[in-house]
Design an enzyme around this catalytic site. Structure first.
Site, short mmCIF file in Angstrom:
data_model
loop_
_atom_site.label_atom_id
_atom_site.label_comp_id
_atom_site.label_asym_id
_atom_site.label_seq_id
_atom_site.Cartn_x
_atom_site.Cartn_y
_atom_site.Cartn_z
N ASP A 113 2.74 -16.76 3.33
CA ASP A 113 1.69 -15.72 3.43
C ASP A 113 0.61 -15.98 2.37
O ASP A 113 0.12 -15.04 1.74
CB ASP A 113 2.28 -14.31 3.30
CG ASP A 113 1.29 -13.23 3.71
OD1 ASP A 113 0.18 -13.55 4.20
OD2 ASP A 113 1.62 -12.03 3.54
N HIS A 134 3.44 -8.58 12.15
CA HIS A 134 3.44 -8.02 10.79
C HIS A 134 3.93 -6.58 11.00
O HIS A 134 3.17 -5.73 11.45
CB HIS A 134 2.00 -8.09 10.27
CG HIS A 134 1.67 -7.17 9.13
ND1 HIS A 134 1.05 -7.61 7.98
CD2 HIS A 134 1.82 -5.84 8.97
CE1 HIS A 134 0.85 -6.58 7.16
NE2 HIS A 134 1.30 -5.49 7.74
N ASN A 165 0.81 -6.99 0.71
CA ASN A 165 1.31 -6.25 1.86
C ASN A 165 2.21 -7.15 2.69
O ASN A 165 1.74 -8.18 3.18
CB ASN A 165 0.12 -5.78 2.71
CG ASN A 165 0.56 -5.05 3.98
OD1 ASN A 165 1.74 -4.91 4.25
ND2 ASN A 165 -0.42 -4.59 4.76
ZN LIG Z 1 0.92 -9.73 7.17
#
Ligand SMILES: [Zn+2]
Length: 473
Positions: free
Chosen positions: A345, A192, A318
């Site tokens: 996600d 990430h 995010n």
């Molecule tokens: Zn992430």
């Protein structure tokens, strides 16, 4: 229609005759009119139709494809079962057409040792769902970013990769060691990419919308610089460990995607995925706009584009929703193959964690059930070929998972176990709290209808989801 009420989940699919459908086989690189016959969970026959037999069968009707693979989901078990359980997550996956999912390790406790993996696998087995559940192990102990987790033990226990997702792999030294050890086991580090020092207190993408709404800016450079660091470390590591692999997840900016494009051209072993929300939504949605990214300009206050109240916390995610230019770059990366896969996600949250001020709301969108519909909206708009959308949901992620997934063999193939999704592009479905199987109702698509109703999802020859309105006999 309530997805959870499907009573046949887990049962072997005894008999299915799909006649005159549009079959997409991205593993063979073929699509067209076909008949598909399934008996006792196996594909008995596939007949591609030609000439007059194929008359009137198009991409805009019933489509059959291999079951989708999601490289990035959060099922919240153990630790936050109010937001999602393994069972509800797997039901949501099947409703979205997915037959393989990879859970992220940011549970409580974190998946940083094999015992947690055993608990997750036990919960999946107890759910009765035939959807394949795979897992990423944590890179660092407790995902705290300080001490490398027991990657070897986790690898032996069956994880498909390592990630500190929710957070980046903070230190370049740890990333270097992780790429080395995971690479020796043939497994990827899934990062990430975020320079956390540049996003302290950040609320919405840095730019016009954040400024006008008074939200603290979240710079694109925080992602671009993190991707640049990751690629530089990877370049160092592969000199000694040629099997090292880096996978960048939910890449959301034009700059970062361009870095990945160049790194791939230079032969670095890097792959990446993009999300449906970064492709289809923009930061203007935070201001109340609701146009698809490919239809929108950069000015959310242009005539008639504000359709909803601003600051809806379902839009806090995010990385944050970016500009229309970034979303266009995400779409372009998907079309040209810079993005290997679409990953959702899927990040379900409780109402309590979202019913606060925008900047204090938990990050994440519950997205595994709406992914197909969002991609089909791009297909309908002429921006994305259907076959490429399907490829990025099947072949792309399968190649990243490799032999640790039962999906590595590809398909659909006569004689093999059926693993497929059937959806109707001529039919739409309403996204409501009631139609979502996920416990997370945190999606900005609530109240909208999406194209491509999933009629049937079959995993490992068993029914994973069946639309009760279709009356299949
Ligand atoms: Zn992430």
């Amino acid at each position: 229609m309530v997805a959870e009420a499907t009573s046949d989940v887990g049962r072997v699919l005894a008999e299915l005759d799909l006649s005159r459908v549009w079959l997409v086989d991205p593993f063979a690189g073929r699509e067209g009119p076909a008949d598909v016959v399934v008996r006792d969970g196996r594909i008995e026959a596939i007949a591609w139709l030609e000439g007059t037999d194929a008359d009137g069968i198009g991409q805009d009707g019933v489509v059959v494809a291999p079951g989708f693979i999601d490289l990035h989901v959060h099922f919240r078990e153990p630790g936050n079962e109010d937001a999602e359980t393994i069972a509800t997550g797997l039901a949501a996956a099947a409703h979205g057409g997915f037959t393989t999912v990879c859970v992220m390790p940011n549970t409580d406790p974190a998946l940083d040792e094999p015992g947690v993996l055993s608990r997750i696998h036990a919960a999946a087995a107890a759910s009765g769902s035939p959807v394949e559940l795979l897992a990423h192990g944590a890179v660092t102990v407790g995902r705290a970013g300080e001490q490398l987790a027991a990657l070897g033990e986790l690898g032996d226990a069956g994880v498909v990769g390592f990630s500190d997702d929710g957070s980046p792999v903070r230190s370049a030294t740890i990333l270097r060691n992780a790429l080395t050890y995971a690479g020796m086991a043939g497994l990827p580090i899934v990062d990430h990419a975020e320079d956390a020092s540049a996003t302290v207190g950040a609320e919405a993408n840095d730019g016009l919308v954040a400024t006008v709404l008074g939200l603290r800016g979240w710079p694109a450079a925080a992602e671009t610089s993190a991707v640049a660091r990751d690629l530089a470390v990877l370049e160092d590591v592969v000199r000694d460990v040629p099997t090292a692999r880096l996978h960048l997840t939910h890449v959301s900016t034009a700059g970062a995607l361009e870095l990945v494009r160049r790194a791939k051209a230079a032969g670095l072993p890097v792959t990446c995925d993009i999300t449906p929300h970064h492709l289809a939504f923009t930061d203007t949605w935070v201001a109340g706009a609701r146009r698809w990214a490919w239809d929108t300009g950069d000015d959310p206050w242009a005539d008639g584009t504000i359709e909803a109240a601003p600051y809806w916390s379902a839009l806090r995610v995010n990385p944050p929703l970016r500009t229309a230019a970034d979303a266009a770059a995400v779409l372009a990366a998907l079309v040209d193959g810079t993005a290997d896969a679409v990953a959702t996600d899927h990040a379900p949250h409780t109402e309590v964690d979202k019913a606060v001020e925008f900047g204090h709301a938990a990050n994440g969108i519950s997205g595994i059930e709406t992914a197909l519909g969002v991609l089909l909206a791009a297909v309908d708009a002429g921006r994305l070929p259907l076959a490429r959308a399907i490829e990025a949901l099947t072949v792309g992620p399968a190649a990243i998972l490799g032999a640790r997934s039962r999906r590595a063999a590809g398909g659909p193939v006569e004689g093999e176990t059926a693993d497929l999704v059937v959806f109707d592009r001529s039919d739409r479905w309403d996204v409501t709290a009631g139609t979502l199987a996920s416990r997370g109702k945190n999606t900005p698509l609530l109240g909208r209808s999406l194209p491509g109703r999933v009629l049937l999802t079959v995993a490992a020859g068993r029914i994973a989801h069946e639309d009760r309105d279709t009356g299949r006999s």
